[in-house]
Design a protein around this motif. Structure first.
Motif, PDB file in Angstrom:
ATOM      1  N   THR A 201      29.850  22.804 -23.153  1.00  0.00           N
ATOM      2  CA  THR A 201      30.258  22.583 -24.489  1.00  0.00           C
ATOM      3  C   THR A 201      29.220  23.623 -25.269  1.00  0.00           C
ATOM      4  O   THR A 201      28.394  24.242 -24.753  1.00  0.00           O
ATOM      5  N   ALA A 202      30.060  24.193 -26.348  1.00  0.00           N
ATOM      6  CA  ALA A 202      29.226  25.063 -27.355  1.00  0.00           C
ATOM      7  C   ALA A 202      29.735  24.860 -28.713  1.00  0.00           C
ATOM      8  O   ALA A 202      30.997  24.105 -28.949  1.00  0.00           O
ATOM      9  N   HIS A 203      29.071  25.129 -29.821  1.00  0.00           N
ATOM     10  CA  HIS A 203      29.560  25.145 -31.062  1.00  0.00           C
ATOM     11  C   HIS A 203      30.843  26.213 -31.284  1.00  0.00           C
ATOM     12  O   HIS A 203      30.683  27.170 -30.789  1.00  0.00           O
ATOM     13  N   GLY A 204      31.843  25.930 -32.096  1.00  0.00           N
ATOM     14  CA  GLY A 204      32.794  26.499 -32.128  1.00  0.00           C
ATOM     15  C   GLY A 204      32.671  27.905 -32.912  1.00  0.00           C
ATOM     16  O   GLY A 204      33.634  28.961 -32.600  1.00  0.00           O
ATOM     17  N   ASN A 205      31.511  28.138 -33.420  1.00  0.00           N
ATOM     18  CA  ASN A 205      31.347  29.424 -34.236  1.00  0.00           C
ATOM     19  C   ASN A 205      30.430  30.388 -33.418  1.00  0.00           C
ATOM     20  O   ASN A 205      30.514  31.677 -33.672  1.00  0.00           O
ATOM     21  N   SER A 206      30.245  29.866 -32.029  1.00  0.00           N
ATOM     22  CA  SER A 206      29.506  30.801 -31.298  1.00  0.00           C
ATOM     23  C   SER A 206      30.192  30.243 -29.453  1.00  0.00           C
ATOM     24  O   SER A 206      29.487  29.840 -28.781  1.00  0.00           O
ATOM     25  N   PRO A 207      31.656  30.288 -29.613  1.00  0.00           N
ATOM     26  CA  PRO A 207      32.149  29.739 -28.268  1.00  0.00           C
ATOM     27  C   PRO A 207      31.722  30.475 -26.776  1.00  0.00           C
ATOM     28  O   PRO A 207      31.897  29.721 -25.991  1.00  0.00           O
ATOM     29  N   TRP A 208      31.080  31.648 -27.321  1.00  0.00           N
ATOM     30  CA  TRP A 208      30.711  32.486 -26.074  1.00  0.00           C
ATOM     31  C   TRP A 208      29.620  31.830 -25.100  1.00  0.00           C
ATOM     32  O   TRP A 208      29.417  32.073 -24.062  1.00  0.00           O
ATOM     33  N   HIS A 209      28.845  30.913 -25.744  1.00  0.00           N
ATOM     34  CA  HIS A 209      28.064  30.153 -25.075  1.00  0.00           C
ATOM     35  C   HIS A 209      28.590  28.942 -24.201  1.00  0.00           C
ATOM     36  O   HIS A 209      27.816  28.519 -23.393  1.00  0.00           O
ATOM     37  N   GLY A 210      29.923  28.873 -24.515  1.00  0.00           N
ATOM     38  CA  GLY A 210      30.643  27.763 -23.870  1.00  0.00           C
ATOM     39  C   GLY A 210      31.412  28.191 -22.675  1.00  0.00           C
ATOM     40  O   GLY A 210      31.949  29.381 -22.400  1.00  0.00           O
ATOM     41  N   ARG A 211      32.000  27.304 -21.762  1.00  0.00           N
ATOM     42  CA  ARG A 211      33.061  27.321 -20.731  1.00  0.00           C
ATOM     43  C   ARG A 211      34.268  26.332 -20.922  1.00  0.00           C
ATOM     44  O   ARG A 211      33.617  25.007 -20.632  1.00  0.00           O
ATOM     45  N   SER A 212      35.328  26.704 -21.344  1.00  0.00           N
ATOM     46  CA  SER A 212      36.152  25.575 -21.933  1.00  0.00           C
ATOM     47  C   SER A 212      37.094  25.059 -20.707  1.00  0.00           C
ATOM     48  O   SER A 212      37.913  25.954 -20.022  1.00  0.00           O
ATOM     49  N   ALA A 213      36.726  23.813 -20.381  1.00  0.00           N
ATOM     50  CA  ALA A 213      37.628  23.039 -19.520  1.00  0.00           C
ATOM     51  C   ALA A 213      38.990  23.030 -19.833  1.00  0.00           C
ATOM     52  O   ALA A 213      39.840  23.036 -18.992  1.00  0.00           O
ATOM     53  N   MET A 214      39.417  23.065 -21.334  1.00  0.00           N
ATOM     54  CA  MET A 214      40.612  22.901 -21.715  1.00  0.00           C
ATOM     55  C   MET A 214      41.366  24.255 -21.409  1.00  0.00           C
ATOM     56  O   MET A 214      42.677  24.408 -20.982  1.00  0.00           O
ATOM     57  N   ASP A 215      40.745  25.321 -21.471  1.00  0.00           N
ATOM     58  CA  ASP A 215      41.395  26.735 -21.196  1.00  0.00           C
ATOM     59  C   ASP A 215      41.668  26.549 -19.868  1.00  0.00           C
ATOM     60  O   ASP A 215      42.635  27.160 -19.392  1.00  0.00           O
ATOM     61  N   ALA A 216      40.806  25.982 -19.065  1.00  0.00           N
ATOM     62  CA  ALA A 216      41.269  26.109 -17.611  1.00  0.00           C
ATOM     63  C   ALA A 216      42.641  25.237 -17.138  1.00  0.00           C
ATOM     64  O   ALA A 216      43.449  25.802 -16.655  1.00  0.00           O
ATOM     65  N   ALA A 217      42.666  23.942 -17.962  1.00  0.00           N
ATOM     66  CA  ALA A 217      43.591  23.235 -17.704  1.00  0.00           C
ATOM     67  C   ALA A 217      44.992  24.200 -18.111  1.00  0.00           C
ATOM     68  O   ALA A 217      46.147  23.767 -17.716  1.00  0.00           O
ATOM     69  N   ILE A 218      44.899  24.579 -19.402  1.00  0.00           N
ATOM     70  CA  ILE A 218      46.011  25.219 -19.866  1.00  0.00           C
ATOM     71  C   ILE A 218      46.381  26.422 -19.094  1.00  0.00           C
ATOM     72  O   ILE A 218      47.793  26.735 -18.925  1.00  0.00           O
ATOM     73  N   LEU A 219      45.457  27.148 -18.470  1.00  0.00           N
ATOM     74  CA  LEU A 219      45.944  28.075 -17.555  1.00  0.00           C
ATOM     75  C   LEU A 219      46.548  27.845 -16.621  1.00  0.00           C
ATOM     76  O   LEU A 219      47.361  28.478 -15.937  1.00  0.00           O
ATOM     77  N   GLN A 220      46.059  26.657 -15.993  1.00  0.00           N
ATOM     78  CA  GLN A 220      46.756  26.150 -14.726  1.00  0.00           C
ATOM     79  C   GLN A 220      48.293  25.588 -15.019  1.00  0.00           C
ATOM     80  O   GLN A 220      49.042  25.949 -14.351  1.00  0.00           O
ATOM     81  N   ALA A 221      48.302  25.187 -16.143  1.00  0.00           N
ATOM     82  CA  ALA A 221      49.668  24.710 -16.686  1.00  0.00           C
ATOM     83  C   ALA A 221      50.633  25.841 -16.590  1.00  0.00           C
ATOM     84  O   ALA A 221      51.711  25.955 -16.295  1.00  0.00           O
ATOM     85  N   HIS A 222      50.127  26.933 -17.251  1.00  0.00           N
ATOM     86  CA  HIS A 222      50.870  28.284 -17.503  1.00  0.00           C
ATOM     87  C   HIS A 222      51.426  28.709 -15.932  1.00  0.00           C
ATOM     88  O   HIS A 222      52.303  29.143 -15.691  1.00  0.00           O
ATOM     89  N   ALA A 223      50.280  28.630 -15.224  1.00  0.00           N
ATOM     90  CA  ALA A 223      50.593  29.229 -13.797  1.00  0.00           C
ATOM     91  C   ALA A 223      51.436  28.390 -13.079  1.00  0.00           C
ATOM     92  O   ALA A 223      52.361  28.792 -12.142  1.00  0.00           O
ATOM     93  N   ILE A 224      51.886  27.076 -13.247  1.00  0.00           N
ATOM     94  CA  ILE A 224      52.680  26.126 -12.597  1.00  0.00           C
ATOM     95  C   ILE A 224      54.150  26.511 -13.204  1.00  0.00           C
ATOM     96  O   ILE A 224      54.882  26.617 -12.498  1.00  0.00           O
ATOM     97  N   GLU A 225      54.121  26.945 -14.473  1.00  0.00           N
ATOM     98  CA  GLU A 225      55.390  27.356 -15.072  1.00  0.00           C
ATOM     99  C   GLU A 225      55.863  28.425 -14.349  1.00  0.00           C
ATOM    100  O   GLU A 225      56.873  28.475 -14.252  1.00  0.00           O
ATOM    101  N   MET A 226      54.806  29.491 -14.178  1.00  0.00           N
ATOM    102  CA  MET A 226      55.358  30.676 -13.666  1.00  0.00           C
ATOM    103  C   MET A 226      55.867  30.372 -12.082  1.00  0.00           C
ATOM    104  O   MET A 226      56.686  30.924 -11.454  1.00  0.00           O
TER     105      MET A 226
END
Length: 465
Positions: free
Chosen positions: A197-222
């Protein structure tokens, strides 16, 4: 002699039907989700034990699974029982949609009927075997969580279906028939991502699990473009997914957890294994790309069904001999009024389906067909098109369901008699089965050591006990 035995079976079923109406009604009144069928399992095992079966409870480490056995000679005839319900399909016995208990489970696939009907067929056959000295063994498989395709793969992996000469099964449906059929192989897998987790005004401190899930979904679509499409719209190769357990659920916080829940259906288990491996790689790549980690949770996987013409021919012939259900005009109107309520085309289809090949929806009953010749009877319950809806629940708790139990018991018990008294029928079905397998042997599609998801519906059921 056969006509005399079958008449005995019809008389036995007619005289004892009220007992089974009570059994199915109790299960309908207390619907339980998969792996939570404690009431139904106890009801049926106590009943079978009281009627002369040796009962093993908790089969394959599942508290609500069981095997009931009577006899010790060949052939071994297997019958199947299911009893789990579906979430959110509670419904009163009426033509207007209205839940008995809001949001509660309901028997929207008629498994209360499958359980009682399977038991009724087995006991009718047992009574005939005792009276006419028919050599056989009867095995009844109580299989939990069919709606999640969990019970039979687990029991199959434990080797519990081996040694059965003929499996006889049934399912309430919108038509009656005994078409020899296949169904898709199936997987159900969750990918759990963990980030930071990280604050939304400095997201570079975080690692988004949601981004990973969305990326996998996009890969499944392809990936969809690069999997074989299957033989047609009734048996298409499909992959579906959704996101679950994502959070923290606040836009100004980088989410440190997310789950992509993925389900796949494929014409063959070989295609399924290939596609699942590629889906796993989309998860691994997505985790690497986003700086997160991912864990794979296997819920279940089941095979495609091996069609058997010879076994289904025996069941079809008995369906023709004994005839379809005779519904009253009032019972037909009940269905038509529900269809009208749903905004569907109103129709009532008469007659028995022609003997032919067909496709069936995903079912873990396919696991039976890898261990011996398997035949599945369809008996008209009422509503159509479609299934898994409130109309099925309503009919399953009405006289429609009672009549379907009687008819299924008649046909399956009569078919069991044919197999037990005619060795060639068993031999023909087994020869075809071995030819269809082509040297393949049953092997679980789940990785070794995969835990059984015993608590998958526990929290939900606790709300409605």
């Amino acid at each position: 002699m056969l006509s005399g035995i079958k008449q005995f079976i019809l008389d036995y079923i007619e005289s004892g039907k009220e007992i089974y109406f009570d059994l199915e009604k109790q299960v309908w009144e207390k619907p339980e989700l998969g792996m939570e069928e404690h009431f139904a399992s106890k009801l049926y095992t106590d009943f079978l034990e009281a009627n002369g079966f040796e009962v093993e409870r908790g089969s394959a480490g599942m508290p609500t699974a069981f095997i009931a056995v009577w006899g010790s000679e060949k052939p071994v005839i297997g019958f199947s029982m299911e009893y789990d319900a579906l979430p959110g399909l509670s419904q009163k016995v009426q033509t207007k949609k209205e839940a008995k208990v809001p949001k509660a489970p309901g028997q929207g696939c008629g498994h209360n009927l499958i359980g009682a009907g399977g038991a009724f067929a087995a006991l009718a056959f047992k009574a005939a075997a005792e009276k006419f000295n028919i050599k056989c063994t009867i095995k009844i498989f109580g299989t939990p969580a069919e709606e999640l395709c969990i019970g039979k793969p687990v029991m199959g992996n434990a080797g519990l279906f081996r040694g059965v000469d003929i499996f006889l099964d049934w399912h309430p449906w919108s038509v009656s028939g005994a078409q020899y059929k296949t169904c898709p192989a199936y997987f159900n897998v969750k990918f759990h991502y963990k980030g930071r987790t990280a604050h939304g005004n400095s997201p570079w401190h975080g690692r988004s699990a949601m981004d990973a899930a969305i990326l996998q979904a996009h890969a499944i679509e392809m990936l969809r473009e690069h999997i074989t499409p299957g033989p047609g719209p009734l048996a298409a190769n499909t992959i579906n997914y959704t996101f679950s357990d994502t959070g923290p659920e606040f836009a100004s916080v980088v989410p440190d957890r997310a789950t992509l829940w993925c389900v796949g259906r494929f014409e063959t288990s070989k295609q399924l294994a290939d596609a699942l491996e590629r889906v796993k790689k989309t998860a691994e790549g997505s985790a690497i790309a986003t700086g997160t980690t991912v864990e794979t949770e296997y819920i279940t996987a089941s095979h495609e069904m091996i069609p058997n013409v010879a076994a289904h021919r025996v069941v079809h012939d008995n369906l023709i001999l004994l005839g379809d259900i005779e519904f009253t005009e009032e019972e037909k109107r009940f269905v038509l009024d529900m269809q009208k309520e749903e905004g569907q085309e109103t129709y009532w289809k008469e007659g028995i389906e022609p003997f032919d090949f067909s496709y069936f929806a995903v079912t873990d009953s396919a696991e039976y067909s890898w261990e011996g010749p398997y035949a599945q009877l369809s008996i008209k319950l009422g509503p159509g098109p479609g299934w898994h809806n409130w109309m099925v629940t309503a009919c399953g708790g009405n006289t429609h369901g009672q009549k379907s139990i009687v008819k299924a018991a008649q046909i399956l018990a009569a078919s069991a008699v044919d197999f037990a008294l005619d060795e060639k029928l068993v031999e023909d079905a087994e020869t075809e089965w071995r030819e269809s397998l082509g040297g393949r042997v049953y092997k679980s599609l789940l990785p070794e050591g995969t835990p059984v998801p015993l608590a998958i519906n526990k929290d939900t059921m606790e709300k409605y006990r």
